[in-house]
Design a protein around this motif. Structure first.
Motif, PDB file in Angstrom:
ATOM      1  N   VAL A 145      48.292  34.740  57.938  1.00  0.00           N
ATOM      2  CA  VAL A 145      49.591  34.094  57.717  1.00  0.00           C
ATOM      3  C   VAL A 145      50.362  34.915  56.683  1.00  0.00           C
ATOM      4  N   ASP A 146      51.681  34.727  56.680  1.00  0.00           N
ATOM      5  CA  ASP A 146      52.541  35.469  55.760  1.00  0.00           C
ATOM      6  C   ASP A 146      52.842  34.698  54.484  1.00  0.00           C
ATOM      7  N   ARG A 147      52.534  33.389  54.488  1.00  0.00           N
ATOM      8  CA  ARG A 147      52.855  32.555  53.341  1.00  0.00           C
ATOM      9  C   ARG A 147      51.906  31.377  53.308  1.00  0.00           C
ATOM     10  N   ALA A 148      51.412  31.028  52.109  1.00  0.00           N
ATOM     11  CA  ALA A 148      50.516  29.885  51.931  1.00  0.00           C
ATOM     12  C   ALA A 148      51.140  28.909  50.942  1.00  0.00           C
ATOM     13  N   VAL A 149      51.127  27.638  51.290  1.00  0.00           N
ATOM     14  CA  VAL A 149      51.724  26.600  50.457  1.00  0.00           C
ATOM     15  C   VAL A 149      50.667  25.530  50.192  1.00  0.00           C
ATOM     16  N   ALA A 150      50.476  25.207  48.926  1.00  0.00           N
ATOM     17  CA  ALA A 150      49.536  24.153  48.540  1.00  0.00           C
ATOM     18  C   ALA A 150      50.303  22.980  47.957  1.00  0.00           C
ATOM     19  N   HIS A 151      50.040  21.781  48.455  1.00  0.00           N
ATOM     20  CA  HIS A 151      50.569  20.571  47.831  1.00  0.00           C
ATOM     21  C   HIS A 151      49.425  19.945  47.037  1.00  0.00           C
ATOM     22  N   TRP A 152      49.519  20.066  45.739  1.00  0.00           N
ATOM     23  CA  TRP A 152      48.560  19.717  44.700  1.00  0.00           C
ATOM     24  C   TRP A 152      47.769  20.944  44.284  1.00  0.00           C
ATOM     25  N   ILE A 153      47.727  21.121  42.972  1.00  0.00           N
ATOM     26  CA  ILE A 153      47.024  22.269  42.402  1.00  0.00           C
ATOM     27  C   ILE A 153      45.548  22.210  42.759  1.00  0.00           C
ATOM     28  N   ILE A 154      44.958  21.023  42.562  1.00  0.00           N
ATOM     29  CA  ILE A 154      43.542  20.800  42.860  1.00  0.00           C
ATOM     30  C   ILE A 154      43.441  19.750  43.956  1.00  0.00           C
TER      31      ILE A 154
END
Length: 367
Positions: free
Chosen positions: A102-111
């Motif tokens: 993938v070209d971009r990774a998005v996380a919702h919540w640090i942990i």
């Protein structure tokens, strides 16, 4: 561009209120032209991917912990649910393998979404959204562990988006000065996006159902019924505010039974003021009505029907329900939490009351 979004909260249907801001964020990314894959808690790793509009949703398991009314409440109810973290992590890693580059990774919540799970994509630009519970978890962790998590993400060149300035300030203030400065340079504050469906017609119908006379007013609380939301303060405030004020509590959770008993007996504890005799019932003419969990559109309609949204929560970041109420033109009475005070400085439709039932009651008498 291909992007992956990893989250512990995502709606299971159009009307599920859980994680709708994550969906809105992912949809905004898809509208920019990206092919967006969402890896979310719930279901099973054996479930095939499903379509949610422009989004491809992959379930990774872990629903025993990461589900309504939230991981903290579910773990408190049954600590064994914490064991679901391992299969969820394994499910996310397997889904990442299946999706491929993938070209971009998005996380919702640090942990646990950014750290450690998206560290598995070492060369992909990483965007980390901090919403509140994740920051509070880090603040409760040992200082060395907190610093290690932030350091790992900074070394990964992660960009942080904090839902509230109060969150960023709290996390930065708990770090060594050099690391705090690095975090501030790598971050910005941006409340989560949300979509607001049309609810005016339904809101008018609900208001006619509850408000019967010209002197009557309607207050609404909309939240998970957990201790930090302090719905008991709203119930006590309605009792103290005087006649003609009705309260609708939208939502459910482990505190519902205690709150219904409180509303029925009309006192919070031996030291509480007695008076109006609040009654908990589904009857529209009762002083307090509990709706239980509702589809999101219906919950928004109740907010739109209100004279005021009450928000006595003690722990918040950028509460979406307040922003939804203001978008619907409904005034808000809230306690000081997260960025609410800062919002009130520029929006006279938000009133920050003293952090007590009496303070809320005084504010209610003014609406």
């Amino acid at each position: 561009m291909r992007a992956v979004v990893v989250t512990t909260s995502y709606p299971v249907s159009d009307e599920d209120p859980s994680g709708h801001f994550v969906r809105s964020s992912a949809e905004a990314l898809a509208r920019s032209g990206a092919e967006v894959h969402v890896i979310a808690a719930g279901g099973s790793i054996l479930d095939p991917p499903s379509r949610d509009g422009r989004l491809v949703v992959h379930r990774a398991g872990g629903g025993a912990l990461f589900a309504w009314p939230g991981a903290v409440a579910r773990a408190r109810e049954s600590p064994l649910r914490l064991l679901s973290v391992a299969p969820f992590a394994a499910g996310v890693l397997e889904r990442l393998r299946e999706i491929g580059p993938v070209d971009r990774a998005v996380a919702h919540w640090i942990i646990p979404c950014a750290w450690p799970l998206l560290l598995a994509l070492p060369r992909t630009p990483l965007e980390v959204h901090a919403h509140g519970a994740d920051v509070r978890l880090l603040l409760r962790a040992p200082r060395a562990a907190r610093a290690a998590v932030v350091s790992a993400l900074l070394r990964r060149d992660a960009r942080f988006i904090f839902a509230a300035r109060a969150l960023r300030d709290a996390l930065a203030g708990s770090l060594a000065p050099e690391q705090a400065r690095a975090l501030e340079l790598a971050s910005r504050v941006e409340p989560p996006v949300f979509d607001l469906p049309p609810v005016a017609g339904r809101a008018a119908a609900l208001r006619r159902e509850i408000v019967k006379g010209p002197g009557e007013r309607l207050a609404v609380v909309a939240c998970r019924l957990i201790p930090t939301k302090r719905v008991e303060l709203a119930i006590e405030a309605v009792r103290a505010a005087g006649p003609g004020l009705r309260l609708v509590v939208v939502g459910d959770g482990p505190e519902r039974g205690a709150l219904e008993r409180l509303a029925s007996r009309g006192d919070l504890d031996a030291g509480s003021p007695r008076g109006a005799g609040v009654t908990a019932t589904s009857d529209g003419n009762a002083a307090v009505r509990f709706t239980g969990t509702l589809p999101r559109r219906e919950a928004l309609a109740w907010i739109g029907a209100a004279d005021v949204l009450l928000h006595p929560s003690s722990h918040e970041a950028a509460p979406t329900v307040i922003r939804e109420a203001r978008a619907l033109g409904v005034p808000v009475i809230a306690c000081d939490a997260g960025d609410v005070v800062a919002w009130a400085r520029s929006d006279d439709g938000i009133l920050v009351a003293d952090n007590t039932a009496q303070g809320l009651a005084a504010a209610l008498r003014g609406i």
